[in-house]
Scaffold this active site. Sequence first.
Site, PDB file in Angstrom:
ATOM      1  N   ASP A   1      18.667 -26.390  19.895  1.00  0.00           N
ATOM      2  CA  ASP A   1      18.557 -24.949  20.115  1.00  0.00           C
ATOM      3  C   ASP A   1      19.718 -24.437  20.960  1.00  0.00           C
ATOM      4  O   ASP A   1      19.737 -24.637  22.174  1.00  0.00           O
ATOM      5  CB  ASP A   1      17.215 -24.657  20.799  1.00  0.00           C
TER       6      ASP A   1
ATOM      7  N   ASP B   1      22.391 -18.620  17.578  1.00  0.00           N
ATOM      8  CA  ASP B   1      21.188 -19.303  18.056  1.00  0.00           C
ATOM      9  C   ASP B   1      20.564 -20.156  16.959  1.00  0.00           C
ATOM     10  O   ASP B   1      19.859 -19.654  16.085  1.00  0.00           O
ATOM     11  CB  ASP B   1      20.182 -18.267  18.558  1.00  0.00           C
TER      12      ASP B   1
END
Length: 396
Positions: free
Chosen positions: A104, A285
């Site tokens: 992430d 992201d």
Amino acid sequence: MVVFSKVTASLACFSAVVSAAAVPVKSPRQGFSVNQVQKTVTGTRTVNLPGVYANALAKYGATVPANVHAAAVSGSAITTPEENDVEYLTPVKIGESTLNLDFDTGSADLWVFSTELSSAEQSGHDVYDVSSSGKKLTGASWSISYGDGSGASGDVYKDTVTVGGVKATGQAVEAAKKISQQFVQDKSNDGLLGLAFSSINTVSPKPQTTFFDTVKSDLDKPLFAVTLKHGAPGTYDFGYIDKKKFTGSLTYTDVDNSQGFWSFTADSYKVGTGSAGPSIEGIADTGTTLLLLDDGVVSDYYKKVDGAKNNYSAGGYVFPCDADLPDFTVTIGSYDAVVPGKHIKYAPVTTGSSSCFGGIQSNSGIGFSIFGDIFLKSQYVVFDAEGPRLGFAAQA
């Protein structure tokens, strides 16, 4: 301390040893690759689509609209979500345990299922055994919460974390002691490895260093490159750029990391063959599934989709699953990053539904956009800590 060891096929050859203070001994620096996997789960797994959307908003402090929250709580779901690219995972060894983690770039925590959870909560997951090799960080704790009401919290340990063939010793590992049922029910995912900047690590009272920040000085280059795929596992390359994975040349843009994220500005956008719209400020992201944009941009896009509407009860934009979707193009310097329309046709609202949930949704007025996997899985993206900067090219 960081230790490099010999590993298998996808790994570039290397070997290095560094001291306890994480200062490398003078030896060749190299890079390595790790492949994502699609974990086989027994039985039917469901994913709450409005919950995915709500979590993405809450991750960045946005107010989750009442209808999105209501839809998330009501549990609109699909089955076999991996077919719709909800998440692909990467094997990571922590101490003596191997877990499948979500990498992430929008967060800076490494948190995992652990033996501190009840046996029922551990069931179906690979878990980190805190008693095997970890050393508890006295007085340290962590806690996360998401827009669909899910959350986790627990203790912090120092242990050896191995990704591909690189070992980071003394790495902070956030071991779950309490966890919500939403996470427990997701049997494919055993935790998260954050690749944002260490400044936003949430360990209290003292933030900890991310895995990448621990090892980057020992890589050939202080960067990692991401190749996410549509409907297939992708790869993460650490320390080097694989020219076989993209076409043309890389276009770089500066990153503003003042808030701890990989933030950048795209010069303009375009829907289909339409005229160019204004610039977009956003965050790259890998931990967010959707592409979240300002309301005006979202409206521009769905005006070009027959039958599309912002469905209050569904919690976002939906459209007929047989609709033809235009491409969405983001211009970054001299490079046009094209998101194919088929990637934006995300998933049926519910199993068997003729209505599909859009991969482009509103950012709920947070002031910046989130370039999640819907955008990234058509791009080769270099996250370069030297600058910092981002490099973009079309996947080969």
